[in-house]
Every structure is written in C-alpha cells, then in structure tokens.
Design an enzyme around this catalytic site. Structure first.
Site, PDB file in Angstrom:
ATOM      1  N   HIS B  62      33.009   1.273  29.329  1.00 14.19           N
ATOM      2  CA  HIS B  62      34.034   0.207  29.282  1.00 14.19           C
ATOM      3  C   HIS B  62      34.051  -1.036  27.574  1.00 14.19           C
ATOM      4  O   HIS B  62      32.412  -1.154  27.679  1.00 14.19           O
ATOM      5  CB  HIS B  62      33.871  -0.764  30.473  1.00 14.19           C
ATOM      6  CG  HIS B  62      34.601   0.541  31.494  1.00 14.19           C
ATOM      7  ND1 HIS B  62      35.115   0.109  32.840  1.00 14.19           N
ATOM      8  CD2 HIS B  62      35.813   1.350  31.716  1.00 14.19           C
ATOM      9  CE1 HIS B  62      35.368   0.907  33.467  1.00 14.19           C
ATOM     10  NE2 HIS B  62      36.052   1.834  32.016  1.00 14.19           N
ATOM     11  N   ASP B  64      34.553  -3.845  27.546  1.00 10.35           N
ATOM     12  CA  ASP B  64      34.206  -5.172  27.673  1.00 10.35           C
ATOM     13  C   ASP B  64      32.893  -5.162  27.959  1.00 10.35           C
ATOM     14  O   ASP B  64      32.273  -6.462  28.083  1.00 10.35           O
ATOM     15  CB  ASP B  64      34.946  -5.579  28.399  1.00 10.35           C
ATOM     16  CG  ASP B  64      34.655  -5.462  29.271  1.00 10.35           C
ATOM     17  OD1 ASP B  64      34.858  -4.259  29.887  1.00 10.35           O
ATOM     18  OD2 ASP B  64      34.984  -6.128  30.891  1.00 10.35           O
ATOM     19  N   HIS B  65      32.405  -3.866  27.246  1.00  5.16           N
ATOM     20  CA  HIS B  65      30.806  -3.983  27.866  1.00  5.16           C
ATOM     21  C   HIS B  65      29.827  -2.906  26.845  1.00  5.16           C
ATOM     22  O   HIS B  65      28.290  -3.345  26.567  1.00  5.16           O
ATOM     23  CB  HIS B  65      30.251  -3.152  29.157  1.00  5.16           C
ATOM     24  CG  HIS B  65      30.916  -3.842  30.446  1.00  5.16           C
ATOM     25  ND1 HIS B  65      29.775  -4.793  31.320  1.00  5.16           N
ATOM     26  CD2 HIS B  65      31.898  -4.114  30.541  1.00  5.16           C
ATOM     27  CE1 HIS B  65      30.513  -4.917  32.223  1.00  5.16           C
ATOM     28  NE2 HIS B  65      31.766  -4.464  31.853  1.00  5.16           N
ATOM     29  N   HIS B 140      31.990   2.217  39.821  1.00 10.34           N
ATOM     30  CA  HIS B 140      33.170   1.113  39.296  1.00 10.34           C
ATOM     31  C   HIS B 140      33.971   2.236  38.345  1.00 10.34           C
ATOM     32  O   HIS B 140      33.667   3.672  39.563  1.00 10.34           O
ATOM     33  CB  HIS B 140      32.488   1.203  37.689  1.00 10.34           C
ATOM     34  CG  HIS B 140      33.249  -0.389  37.705  1.00 10.34           C
ATOM     35  ND1 HIS B 140      34.126  -0.533  37.689  1.00 10.34           N
ATOM     36  CD2 HIS B 140      33.680  -0.426  35.712  1.00 10.34           C
ATOM     37  CE1 HIS B 140      34.722  -1.882  36.475  1.00 10.34           C
ATOM     38  NE2 HIS B 140      34.459  -0.996  35.978  1.00 10.34           N
ATOM     39  N   ASP B 210      29.324  -3.647  36.576  1.00 14.88           N
ATOM     40  CA  ASP B 210      30.152  -3.758  37.537  1.00 14.88           C
ATOM     41  C   ASP B 210      30.445  -2.742  38.504  1.00 14.88           C
ATOM     42  O   ASP B 210      29.832  -1.412  38.598  1.00 14.88           O
ATOM     43  CB  ASP B 210      31.676  -3.977  37.290  1.00 14.88           C
ATOM     44  CG  ASP B 210      31.747  -4.080  35.152  1.00 14.88           C
ATOM     45  OD1 ASP B 210      31.376  -5.069  34.367  1.00 14.88           O
ATOM     46  OD2 ASP B 210      33.410  -4.068  34.570  1.00 14.88           O
ATOM     47  N   HIS B 268      31.922 -12.056  35.510  1.00 16.98           N
ATOM     48  CA  HIS B 268      32.347 -11.011  35.074  1.00 16.98           C
ATOM     49  C   HIS B 268      34.614 -11.701  35.809  1.00 16.98           C
ATOM     50  O   HIS B 268      34.571 -10.559  36.169  1.00 16.98           O
ATOM     51  CB  HIS B 268      32.287  -9.611  35.914  1.00 16.98           C
ATOM     52  CG  HIS B 268      32.526  -8.362  34.558  1.00 16.98           C
ATOM     53  ND1 HIS B 268      34.294  -8.749  35.135  1.00 16.98           N
ATOM     54  CD2 HIS B 268      32.486  -8.265  33.619  1.00 16.98           C
ATOM     55  CE1 HIS B 268      34.581  -6.723  35.187  1.00 16.98           C
ATOM     56  NE2 HIS B 268      33.953  -7.108  33.186  1.00 16.98           N
TER      57      HIS B 268
END
Lengths: 306, 306
Positions: B62, B64-65, B140, B210, B268
C-alpha cells in the site's frame, strides 16, 4: 493566468527544497505540471483543492518529476474522487502507474485516462474553447517534452459610450462582444469596430524542463507571456551541461531573449548551490526580466489596464 | 536498541502527518522499516545517514508504506552509493522498483537485492552473529507481514573482583566473557560462572502494521521489549476494522497484554482524529505501558543498570 511553484529543485528532495511541480491556473483550469515526490503535501500546504485538478502534465520519467504521481492518484482514490483525470506524459507513464495500483489492489472509481507521447515534434494535447496545450520537444537523458499553454483570443471589449451613442439595445451586447456588426431599427449597419476595442491579449506559458540548451524551441515559444526554463547550473559548471543534458541560467536567459518572452522564470537548481541569487544575476546579464522560482512562490500575470 | 519514528500516520500524507516509516538501530545495524512517500525528507530531517541503511523492510504494497522507496533508491544512486542494499517485502516489490528504474533509465552502481515473501508463515529473513529478523504473518487487505527483530544473547559480564581474587590473567578476559572456564597456572580449573554474571538481556522489537486484530501472532511476539502495533481507529469506529482490516487502540493493547510485551507503541492513526491522546488513554485501560508514536519521536531501550 497564475503560476504556483510547488517545487523547483533538482534531484534529491528535502523538506525545504522540493522537486519539480507547478500549478498553472488558466481560463478556469488548474493544471498540474510535473509531480515530484511530496507534491501532494505541497498541494495541501498551498491550499490547492485536489478535486480541481483534472489534467496532469508530466515532462519525463525521472524521479524528481514524477515520483509523487502515484501517491497523488492513491489519495484521489481515498478522497472518493469521481471526476475524470487525464495524465499526459511520455510513453511508459501508464505502465508506471497501473502496475503500482495493481500491486496495491487499488481501483480508481473515477475515469483515469492516459495520453502518452512518443513523437519528438510539437503535438496538440488538449484544446477547448479557451485554450490549447501543445508539447515542446526538449532534449534530455530520457525522452522529454515541455508544454506550451496558450489562451485563445477572447471576446472584444465593449465601448459602452459608443454603444449608447448609437442607441444599440443591450440585448445585442453579447453578439457585439463576439465581433458581430449591428443593424439599428432604422436599417443603419454599425460596423463592429465602431462599438468595440481589442480584448485582453491572450496569455501563454511555456514550461521547459529538463533540457540541454536547445535553440530550435525558440520559434515555438516566441512571444510567450512567461517562460519557465530550467537552469540547473551556473556558468562555473557549464561543462556539466553536455553530459547531464541540463542548462545554465545564462543559457535559459539566451533562449528567453531570442524568444522575446515577457518573463523568464528560472528553476531546477542543482543542490550544490546555496545562493540562488547568483542564478538571477547571471541570467539578468542576458535577459533583464528574469525571476527565480521558489517553492511556494506565486506568479500572477494580469492584463494591463487599458 | 533505538527506534526513530519517521512517520506514523495512515493514508494521505501531509507535511505534519507523514506515512509509515521507522528506523530501528540494533547491534550496529540501521534498519529502515516501511517507506511511505517523503521518507527520504524525514531521514534528512532526523539527520540519519543514508549510507548506513543496508536493509529495508517493507510490510506491504500500500502506498503509505512503500511509495517513498523508489525515490530513496534514486537518491542512493545520485549519492553514488556503492554498498549493497537488500530490500525485503511481499512478492511484487522487485517489479515495482525495477520498472521505475528502467523507465527513468537509472542504473544502480551498487548491488540491489530483493528478498520477496509469499508465504504466510514466519520466515527468517536475516541472521548474523548478533541478531535475527523474522516475518510476522499479519492480515490486511493485501498480503502483509510484520517483522520481528531479535538480538541474540551477547557476552557474559565479567566479575572483575572475582577474576582478580582468583588471579586470572587479563589476557583470558575475552575468553571468559565468551563463557569459557579458566585453568590457572597451578592447574586449578575455575568454572565460568565463578567469574561472570549474566550479560545484557537480549532486546527485541516487533513491528505489526497494518493488520486486523490477530491473536495468533501472540506466541511469536511474547515477551518482546517493544511492540509497535497499528491502531488506526478508536473504539467509536471499531465497526470499520473488519472491512478495512485495521485495529483499534484497545485491540493493539489487548495483543500487548496477552503477549506480555515491555512497551506498546501505537501508530497508523486515521486522519479523521485530531486528538491522539485518546488512543493512549483507550489503550492504557487495557495495557498500562502504552505510548504514542509521533513523527520524529525517538524511543530508546537501554539495559537496566545491574
């Protein structure tokens, strides 16, 4: 016409030296030009509404011009965007974005379109009633083009005093502004030039980054209101231009002079320099109206009062 | 063991709310864990030497990672890095990076290695004399794993007084620390435990982001010095956890309690919240030693003075 510099530095991004990204406001459009890493943070910082961006123009696939694009598109998804987005850039940009969306299992609910360029000649990318956008062929280490944004001539300006003197009904004003002659009730025909004056001069913006000094772009960009031309180096490092395919401030100013542009905006400064004023002073030796791009700086180009 | 939070927010990055990235300093290593957009700017801000990063661990694909990774690798190239870099992450990460380097015509002068995971069981990624790194299977919306960093037991601590009383030659001290017995000149054998005390307790760090609440990770992470566990939501939005595959602060604290960890670090956070203290207070109702990750915050885990 309003230009907001989101970032104007080359190579490695730092918090106070963002890579290339600009917002051009023209005829109601908000165009994003290039999209280096961190562009979405810069958009927020400059309070620019994400939803108003419908067209993104990418000059080439070097990281400092495109690595913020996938993050911005992902954010559009998270913000539940539903309006169409078109991305213009060199061949490969579609693959670059789609592979990342696929791996993240992100699906865009909005219509995401790509218009890829391969030809090294000026190409019309976008046209509507008020403007055109055309590529400017540049020369860099990878396939690169700039963009020429040109307003179309607008309506003529009404000479209210003349209209009233001739007794032209206000109902005809719109037609008059569009250039039509008027036939009065008594049959007399009044030529449009008796009732109007020239309207605003159409404005234009040429974005040229990254490129080696390339004189053959001059005819295409002659007379533009504003030219952004990369100036990665000062004269002292001109020897690096050939290998890296970049320009000096002096070379950018030479292009500006030859193309008789209104304002030259310098940017894409190498991180080796601390004092950006040197770019301006070297450029001004050749072309007086040279300005420095700076992150967050806004250039407004308004019509002179007639 | 020292943990620097470069970013700890979910989803859309903003200047004051960076996406996930952390630096773990352990036994001389500097590990980068996740690499959201803007991580290289955060590294500079926190004055972390790029060249010391030799291993990068990515939990999932993802944005944001991971969207800061290609920019960081490009910067390594610009900085003329020559030392090997290994990237650990889910299958797909190699393709993600290589396609972008190819399109930018960037070639790494250093050895760039990828170790991709596909299996949802703990896998040993890295082992040397002083530590191991193992994946922690998480759940996730895309294939995701966390990472367990574990120091190996180090040398025993010398009991200087005892050594001197027995007349042990200083030349043997290194061997003694390694656990060897000593034979004196008179032939007498002194058992190692007479000359040493237990050394530092090995420290360990579990990174879990996550993930939805997943109790079956408890056995693997039991007793870790510090656990970072995502807490995207407060209790009020627990209903969103199942669909988005995220956890609440309370759930993170429940994992910490069951696993008897030393310190729980929350992060997070969803961008819908303004007051992060609520995360800490909800977690502390379950597990007292709960702390908040914050961009730029440093957690140091030193050995108690014996």
């Amino acid at each position: 016409m309003k230009l907001t510099i989101l970032g104007c530095h080359s190579a490695t991004p730092r918090d106070n030296a963002r890579p290339t990204a600009q917002i051009l406001e023209m005829k109601g459009h908000l165009f994003l030009i290039d999209c280096g890493e961190g562009t979405q943070m810069a958009l927020r910082k400059n309070r620019i509404k994400f939803a108003r961006i419908k067209h993104i123009f990418i000059s080439h696939l070097h990281g400092d011009h495109v690595y913020g694009l996938i993050g911005l598109i992902s954010t559009f998804c998270l913000l539940s965007r539903d309006s169409e987005l078109t991305i213009y850039g060199p061949k490969g940009i579609k693959e670059l974005i789609l592979i990342q969306l696929k791996l993240a299992k992100v699906y865009t609910a909005f219509d995401l379109r790509f218009r890829e360029s391969v030809e090294n000649i000026p190409q019309l990318l976008l046209e509507d009633d008020s403007l055109t956008v055309t590529t400017i062929p540049l020369e860099h280490r990878v396939f690169t083009h700039g963009f020429l944004f040109q307003e179309k001539p607008g309506d003529r300006r009404l000479d209210i005093v003349a209209c009233e003197e001739y007794g032209v009904d206000q109902a005809y004003y719109r037609k008059v502004k569009q250039g039509h002659d008027v036939t009065l009730d008594n049959g007399e025909v009044i030529a449009n030039e008796e009732l109007t004056m020239d309207g605003d001069k159409p404005k234009s913006y040429a974005f040229c980054s990254d490129t080696v000094y390339k004189e053959d772009i001059v005819p295409q960009i002659t007379g533009v209101t504003a030219l952004y031309h990369e100036s990665t180096f000062l004269k002292a490092h001109e020897n690096l231009c050939d290998r890296t395919k970049h320009s000096t401030a002096e070379q950018a100013a030479t292009i500006a002079l030859k193309a008789k542009v209104g304002t030259l905006i310098l940017g894409h400064y190498s991180s080796r320099y601390g004092d950006y004023e040197l770019f301006r002073s070297e450029a001004r030796e050749v072309f007086e109206n040279s300005e420095l791009a700076m992150d967050g700086k806004v250039f407004e180009f308004s019509n002179p009062k007639l």
